[in-house]
Design a protein around this motif. Structure first.
Motif, PDB file in Angstrom:
ATOM      1  N   PHE A 176      -1.631  -6.516   7.342  1.00 34.99           N
ATOM      2  CA  PHE A 176      -1.189  -5.188   7.763  1.00 34.99           C
ATOM      3  C   PHE A 176      -1.334  -4.185   6.625  1.00 34.99           C
ATOM      4  CE2 PHE A 176       2.231  -2.023   8.410  1.00 34.99           C
ATOM      5  CZ  PHE A 176       1.872  -1.549   9.668  1.00 34.99           C
ATOM      6  N   MET A 177      -0.906  -4.570   5.439  1.00 35.51           N
ATOM      7  CA  MET A 177      -1.000  -3.663   4.302  1.00 35.51           C
ATOM      8  C   MET A 177      -2.454  -3.389   3.930  1.00 35.51           C
ATOM      9  SD  MET A 177       2.032  -2.705   3.560  1.00 35.51           S
ATOM     10  CE  MET A 177       1.599  -1.830   2.060  1.00 35.51           C
ATOM     11  N   GLU A 178      -3.301  -4.408   4.011  1.00 35.12           N
ATOM     12  CA  GLU A 178      -4.717  -4.205   3.693  1.00 35.12           C
ATOM     13  C   GLU A 178      -5.378  -3.265   4.699  1.00 35.12           C
ATOM     14  OE1 GLU A 178      -8.627  -6.787   2.327  1.00 35.12           O
ATOM     15  OE2 GLU A 178      -7.002  -7.782   3.410  1.00 35.12           O
ATOM     16  N   VAL A 231      -4.416  -2.580  -5.868  1.00 33.74           N
ATOM     17  CA  VAL A 231      -3.968  -1.352  -6.516  1.00 33.74           C
ATOM     18  C   VAL A 231      -2.670  -0.871  -5.867  1.00 33.74           C
ATOM     19  CG1 VAL A 231      -4.511   1.089  -6.906  1.00 33.74           C
ATOM     20  CG2 VAL A 231      -6.263  -0.667  -7.277  1.00 33.74           C
ATOM     21  N   CYS A 232      -2.596  -0.966  -4.547  1.00 34.58           N
ATOM     22  CA  CYS A 232      -1.380  -0.590  -3.824  1.00 34.58           C
ATOM     23  C   CYS A 232      -0.206  -1.457  -4.267  1.00 34.58           C
ATOM     24  CB  CYS A 232      -1.603  -0.720  -2.324  1.00 34.58           C
ATOM     25  SG  CYS A 232      -0.118  -0.504  -1.322  1.00 34.58           S
ATOM     26  N   TYR A 233      -0.393  -2.772  -4.296  1.00 30.26           N
ATOM     27  CA  TYR A 233       0.684  -3.681  -4.661  1.00 30.26           C
ATOM     28  C   TYR A 233       1.186  -3.414  -6.078  1.00 30.26           C
ATOM     29  CZ  TYR A 233       0.142  -6.746  -0.546  1.00 30.26           C
ATOM     30  OH  TYR A 233       0.119  -7.259   0.716  1.00 30.26           O
ATOM     31  N   GLU A 234       0.282  -3.110  -6.999  1.00 27.90           N
ATOM     32  CA  GLU A 234       0.671  -2.892  -8.389  1.00 27.90           C
ATOM     33  C   GLU A 234       1.671  -1.744  -8.545  1.00 27.90           C
ATOM     34  OE1 GLU A 234      -3.561  -4.314 -10.456  1.00 27.90           O
ATOM     35  OE2 GLU A 234      -3.033  -2.182 -10.310  1.00 27.90           O
ATOM     36  N   ASN A 258       2.650  -9.488  -6.740  1.00 27.49           N
ATOM     37  CA  ASN A 258       2.617  -8.477  -7.795  1.00 27.49           C
ATOM     38  C   ASN A 258       3.271  -7.185  -7.349  1.00 27.49           C
ATOM     39  OD1 ASN A 258       2.094  -7.632 -10.423  1.00 27.49           O
ATOM     40  ND2 ASN A 258       0.093  -6.769  -9.899  1.00 27.49           N
ATOM     41  N   ILE A 259       4.309  -7.321  -6.533  1.00 23.73           N
ATOM     42  CA  ILE A 259       5.115  -6.181  -6.095  1.00 23.73           C
ATOM     43  C   ILE A 259       6.462  -6.253  -6.812  1.00 23.73           C
ATOM     44  CG2 ILE A 259       6.265  -5.095  -4.129  1.00 23.73           C
ATOM     45  CD1 ILE A 259       4.097  -6.289  -2.326  1.00 23.73           C
ATOM     46  N   THR A 260       6.838  -5.181  -7.476  1.00 22.00           N
ATOM     47  CA  THR A 260       8.144  -5.118  -8.128  1.00 22.00           C
ATOM     48  C   THR A 260       9.241  -5.289  -7.075  1.00 22.00           C
ATOM     49  OG1 THR A 260       7.294  -3.645  -9.835  1.00 22.00           O
ATOM     50  CG2 THR A 260       9.690  -3.695  -9.519  1.00 22.00           C
TER      51      THR A 260
END
Length: 463
Positions: free
Chosen positions: A315-317, A329-332, A425-427
């Motif tokens: 979904f996020m992709e 890049v979004c996840y970072e 890799n999501i805070t």
């Protein structure tokens, strides 16, 4: 004590306060309104399937539409996607593109329960029973001698999905019988976790025979006949069924002051509803706001509808690709509030709590820097920068919050979806509502904490 010393103590000491000493009447009125809608959410969603379906119903009423791959999206658009009827993702598109990350609140909507086995029905001593396999961490003795319902789906050989609800409202209920105290001397000597074996969690389904004297399994036959008459199902159809045994009582206010809510399924629908309602009630956010309502957390977040599945990433992709942004890049740059309940300090069982570091009822949203057990095993353990960020976000929004652990170090522990979000890799940090009698058929939460959880979710979405 001088005024100077009082000021110094106030500045330097941590002094948590009961939330009722920090809010005004307008907030209390809003709290009551919110909690009434939350109780409706509980009553309409006693299983993860029902919860997902009711979530979609509410979302559509708010203007959310099913997300189609390659759909063109602009700030303010509202979309959702359902995964196999058991988990839901929703997003409100922000003004900034996803290269700046997303503000995510992740919860789960499954709760501990009993599931029917593939061959559940049997007869013994002129009683018809349904055999179960418990789901998630339960204390088995709590599930006997209480009224129960049967909810779920039966999928016929041709793929037809039959929704089953038995025991609702004024309908007859089910029960797991317990041993009378007069004969329970030996049972009483056993540890709590052994007094009721898992294989004894058999649902009493009937006692009236059908057919002629001398025929076999006459009570089972009547149960099957009634199920066939109502739903068109036969015994073989149980092999392709998901039937869940849940408590047969609705959410209710507790206490003379009505300050508490008692219900089945607070863990974790109390956070799931806060995440959902918070998403509904924000304006167009700066960053895209995402609500994840996952399945299977109570059994380790495994499986195709759990938080470890690719559903979230897909979904996020898709959202990222619609804006020409790389998923990594979004996840970072993203932040996730892993919104799950925590243990509330209970003075009746003070021996398992570390009093200085426990969340308390009515002290607001409970932050958990780490969960896990024995040496923080199974925890993502948020770093100091993340905790400071959350403090700032909540304080700026006027949210009453606290921070604590889940019991003494070696008394036990628990896990959440936080580690699976952090692995992307999501805070991530945990925060949720403190619960009394967690994982029991009738859990207790404070209304003020429920409301602060909702305000906290809105603050995260708007950060």
């Amino acid at each position: 004590m001088t005024d100077e010393m009082k000021a110094k103590r106030e500045k330097l000491f941590s002094s948590p306060k009961n939330g009722y000493d920090l809010v005004d009447q307008a907030a209390l009125d809003a709290m009551e309104t919110y909690c009434e809608s939350y109780k409706q959410y509980l009553d309409n969603g006693k299983t993860e399937r029902e919860c997902a379906a009711y979530t979609v119903e509410l979302a559509q009423a708010q203007g959310y539409v099913p997300y189609q791959r390659d759909m063109s999206l602009k700030p303010g658009d509202k979309v959702y996607r359902v995964n196999r009827g058991k988990s839901v993702m929703l997003a409100k598109i922000g003004r900034q593109d996803l290269s700046h990350g997303a503000q995510i609140v992740a919860c789960h909507i499954d709760s501990p329960r009993l599931d029917f086995k593939p061959h559940p029905l049997y007869e013994d001593s002129d009683f018809a029973y349904g055999k179960t396999h418990y789901y998630g961490g339960i204390r088995k003795y709590q599930w006997v001698a209480i009224p129960l319902e049967l909810r779920g789906v039966v999928v016929l050989r041709d793929g037809t999905v039959v929704k089953v609800v038995l025991g609702q409202g004024s309908e007859p209920k089910f029960v797991i019988t317990d041993l009378l105290p007069h004969l329970g001397a030996e049972q009483g000597k056993k540890p709590l976790n052994e007094a009721i074996p898992g294989e004894n969690l058999n649902i009493l389904m009937g006692s009236r025979p059908l057919g002629e004297e001398g025929d076999s399994d006459r009570v089972k036959l009547r149960v099957l006949d009634m199920l066939h008459e109502k739903y068109g199902i036969c015994e073989d159809d149980f092999t392709s069924a998901e039937l869940e045994v849940v408590p047969a009582f609705n959410a209710t206010d507790l206490g003379l002051d009505r300050s508490l809510i008692g219900a089945y399924g607070h863990d974790d629908r109390v956070c799931g509803y806060a995440a959902l309602k918070g998403l509904f009630d924000i304006d167009v956010p700066e960053k895209t706001a995402v609500c994840m309502l996952a399945d299977k957390e109570e059994v380790g977040s495994m499986g195709v509808t759990g938080m470890q599945s690719a559903f979230f990433d897909t979904f996020m992709e898709d959202l990222c690709q619609s804006q020409g942004v790389s998923l990594r890049v979004c996840y970072e740059s993203s932040f996730c509030l892993s919104s799950d309940v925590t243990a509330a300090y209970d003075p009746n069982f003070a021996e398992v709590y570390e009093k200085r570091n426990e969340s308390r009822v009515n002290y607001g949203l409970g932050i958990c820097k780490y969960t896990g057990a024995r040496g923080k095993g199974g925890s993502s353990d948020a770093d100091a920068e993340t905790v400071a960020y959350v403090r700032r976000v909540l304080d700026n929004a006027g949210v009453v919050w606290q921070i604590g652990e889940m019991g003494k170090i070696d008394a036990g522990g628990g896990g959440t979806v936080a580690q699976y979000m952090a692995n992307r890799n999501i805070t991530t940090i945990d925060a949720g509502v403190p619960v009394l009698s967690m994982h029991s058929p009738f859990e207790t939460v404070g209304k003020l904490d429920c409301y602060m959880n909702y305000l906290g979710c809105m603050a995260v979405y708007n950060a």
